[in-house]
Design a protein around this motif. Structure first.
Motif, PDB file in Angstrom:
ATOM      1  N   VAL A 146      21.924 -16.216 -17.332  1.00 46.38           N
ATOM      2  CA  VAL A 146      22.011 -15.738 -15.591  1.00 46.38           C
ATOM      3  C   VAL A 146      22.335 -14.687 -16.075  1.00 46.38           C
ATOM      4  O   VAL A 146      23.141 -13.877 -16.708  1.00 46.38           O
ATOM      5  N   GLN A 147      22.310 -13.315 -15.041  1.00 45.90           N
ATOM      6  CA  GLN A 147      22.572 -11.955 -15.342  1.00 45.90           C
ATOM      7  C   GLN A 147      23.360 -12.018 -14.095  1.00 45.90           C
ATOM      8  O   GLN A 147      22.613 -12.100 -13.064  1.00 45.90           O
ATOM      9  N   LEU A 148      24.567 -10.705 -13.898  1.00 43.94           N
ATOM     10  CA  LEU A 148      24.920 -10.998 -12.379  1.00 43.94           C
ATOM     11  C   LEU A 148      25.003  -9.410 -12.886  1.00 43.94           C
ATOM     12  O   LEU A 148      25.435  -8.746 -13.799  1.00 43.94           O
ATOM     13  N   GLN A 149      25.146  -8.597 -11.283  1.00 49.75           N
ATOM     14  CA  GLN A 149      24.845  -7.332 -10.832  1.00 49.75           C
ATOM     15  C   GLN A 149      26.053  -6.997  -9.968  1.00 49.75           C
ATOM     16  O   GLN A 149      25.609  -7.561  -8.173  1.00 49.75           O
ATOM     17  N   LEU A 163      32.236  -6.718  -1.925  1.00 49.86           N
ATOM     18  CA  LEU A 163      31.800  -6.787  -3.237  1.00 49.86           C
ATOM     19  C   LEU A 163      30.744  -7.881  -3.069  1.00 49.86           C
ATOM     20  O   LEU A 163      30.744  -8.699  -2.293  1.00 49.86           O
ATOM     21  N   SER A 164      29.528  -7.632  -3.304  1.00 53.00           N
ATOM     22  CA  SER A 164      28.374  -8.000  -3.626  1.00 53.00           C
ATOM     23  C   SER A 164      27.755  -9.269  -5.435  1.00 53.00           C
ATOM     24  O   SER A 164      28.785  -7.573  -5.584  1.00 53.00           O
ATOM     25  N   CYS A 165      27.516  -9.469  -5.269  1.00 52.56           N
ATOM     26  CA  CYS A 165      27.359 -10.381  -6.889  1.00 52.56           C
ATOM     27  C   CYS A 165      26.126 -11.115  -6.176  1.00 52.56           C
ATOM     28  O   CYS A 165      25.835 -11.949  -6.471  1.00 52.56           O
ATOM     29  N   ALA A 166      24.580 -10.286  -6.970  1.00 51.18           N
ATOM     30  CA  ALA A 166      23.447 -10.948  -7.314  1.00 51.18           C
ATOM     31  C   ALA A 166      23.384 -11.441  -8.499  1.00 51.18           C
ATOM     32  O   ALA A 166      23.849 -10.924  -9.506  1.00 51.18           O
ATOM     33  N   ALA A 167      23.259 -12.344  -8.056  1.00 53.06           N
ATOM     34  CA  ALA A 167      22.736 -13.767  -9.463  1.00 53.06           C
ATOM     35  C   ALA A 167      21.005 -14.039 -10.088  1.00 53.06           C
ATOM     36  O   ALA A 167      20.977 -14.363  -9.315  1.00 53.06           O
ATOM     37  N   SER A 168      20.888 -13.525 -11.362  1.00 52.46           N
ATOM     38  CA  SER A 168      19.630 -14.011 -11.551  1.00 52.46           C
ATOM     39  C   SER A 168      19.636 -15.345 -11.621  1.00 52.46           C
ATOM     40  O   SER A 168      17.462 -15.958 -11.674  1.00 52.46           O
ATOM     41  N   GLY A 169      20.028 -16.603 -11.258  1.00 46.95           N
ATOM     42  CA  GLY A 169      20.138 -17.530 -11.496  1.00 46.95           C
ATOM     43  C   GLY A 169      20.856 -18.020 -10.917  1.00 46.95           C
ATOM     44  O   GLY A 169      22.032 -18.188 -10.591  1.00 46.95           O
ATOM     45  N   ARG A 170      20.910 -20.503 -10.668  1.00 52.53           N
ATOM     46  CA  ARG A 170      21.837 -20.436 -10.576  1.00 52.53           C
ATOM     47  C   ARG A 170      22.832 -21.008 -10.908  1.00 52.53           C
ATOM     48  O   ARG A 170      22.374 -20.886 -12.155  1.00 52.53           O
ATOM     49  N   THR A 171      23.807 -20.704 -10.648  1.00 57.42           N
ATOM     50  CA  THR A 171      25.295 -21.866 -11.555  1.00 57.42           C
ATOM     51  C   THR A 171      26.149 -22.799 -10.266  1.00 57.42           C
ATOM     52  O   THR A 171      25.126 -22.230  -9.271  1.00 57.42           O
ATOM     53  N   TYR A 175      36.661  -4.930 -10.314  1.00 56.89           N
ATOM     54  CA  TYR A 175      36.615  -5.965  -9.887  1.00 56.89           C
ATOM     55  C   TYR A 175      35.166  -6.492 -11.240  1.00 56.89           C
ATOM     56  O   TYR A 175      33.631  -5.847 -11.008  1.00 56.89           O
ATOM     57  N   TYR A 176      35.164  -8.154 -11.620  1.00 58.78           N
ATOM     58  CA  TYR A 176      34.005  -8.815 -12.303  1.00 58.78           C
ATOM     59  C   TYR A 176      33.799 -10.258 -11.279  1.00 58.78           C
ATOM     60  O   TYR A 176      34.758 -10.465 -10.596  1.00 58.78           O
ATOM     61  N   CYS A 177      31.983  -9.707 -11.321  1.00 60.88           N
ATOM     62  CA  CYS A 177      32.383 -11.475 -10.287  1.00 60.88           C
ATOM     63  C   CYS A 177      31.724 -12.123 -12.437  1.00 60.88           C
ATOM     64  O   CYS A 177      31.710 -11.786 -13.088  1.00 60.88           O
ATOM     65  N   ALA A 178      31.431 -13.377 -11.628  1.00 59.39           N
ATOM     66  CA  ALA A 178      31.563 -14.289 -12.649  1.00 59.39           C
ATOM     67  C   ALA A 178      30.883 -15.919 -12.413  1.00 59.39           C
ATOM     68  O   ALA A 178      30.820 -15.695 -11.350  1.00 59.39           O
ATOM     69  N   GLY A 179      30.391 -16.382 -13.164  1.00 60.89           N
ATOM     70  CA  GLY A 179      29.267 -17.648 -13.071  1.00 60.89           C
ATOM     71  C   GLY A 179      29.206 -18.755 -13.771  1.00 60.89           C
ATOM     72  O   GLY A 179      30.014 -18.534 -14.821  1.00 60.89           O
ATOM     73  N   SER A 180      29.760 -19.644 -13.155  1.00 65.99           N
ATOM     74  CA  SER A 180      30.570 -21.004 -13.703  1.00 65.99           C
ATOM     75  C   SER A 180      29.534 -22.053 -13.496  1.00 65.99           C
ATOM     76  O   SER A 180      28.787 -22.424 -12.228  1.00 65.99           O
ATOM     77  N   LEU A 181      29.078 -22.840 -14.828  1.00 69.15           N
ATOM     78  CA  LEU A 181      27.876 -24.033 -15.007  1.00 69.15           C
ATOM     79  C   LEU A 181      28.744 -25.228 -14.499  1.00 69.15           C
ATOM     80  O   LEU A 181      28.538 -26.189 -14.110  1.00 69.15           O
TER      81      LEU A 181
END
Length: 120
Positions: A1-4, A19-27, A90-96
């Motif tokens: 998953v990539q986050l932008q 701020l926006s964070c677009a993800a290439s996949g689902r978390t 500022y960083y966005c992050a995705g968790s499973l």
């Protein structure tokens, strides 16, 4: 998953940014963290994708609502009443994990960061 992540900028105290964070996949949950120069990374806010549970750092509670758009796979951080001490990358992050967490080690994916600078 990539986050932008996007939406950072230079603003004055009291202004707002989103701020926006677009993800290439689902978390299962997403969070925002920030790191100011010379300081350690700190948690800002998190949200689950199912149910929309949220969790905030005390320093931003009531000022930085976090939200998500399931259809766009995008999480947002609306930053209101900005203060000079909010200046950071500022960083966005995705968790499973399916719960909100303030611990960076609970996140599996990280975006590249976006600079927010608040002048007094």
């Amino acid at each position: 998953v990539q986050l932008q992540a996007s939406g950072g900028g230079l603003v004055q105290a009291g202004d707002s940014l989103k701020l926006s964070c677009a993800a290439s996949g689902r978390t299962f949950s997403s969070g925002w963290f920030r790191q100011a120069p010379g300081k350690e990374r700190e948690f800002v806010a998190a949200v689950t994708w199912v149910g929309g549970s949220t969790y905030y750092a005390d320093s931003v509670k009531g000022r930085f609502p976090i939200s998500r758009d399931n259809a766009k796979n995008t999480v947002y951080l609306q930053m209101n009443n900005l203060k000079p001490e909010d200046t950071a990358v500022y960083y966005c992050a995705g968790s499973l994990a399916g719960w909100v967490s303030s611990r960076g080690e609970d996140y599996n994916y990280w975006g590249q960061g976006t600079q927010v600078t608040v002048s007094s």
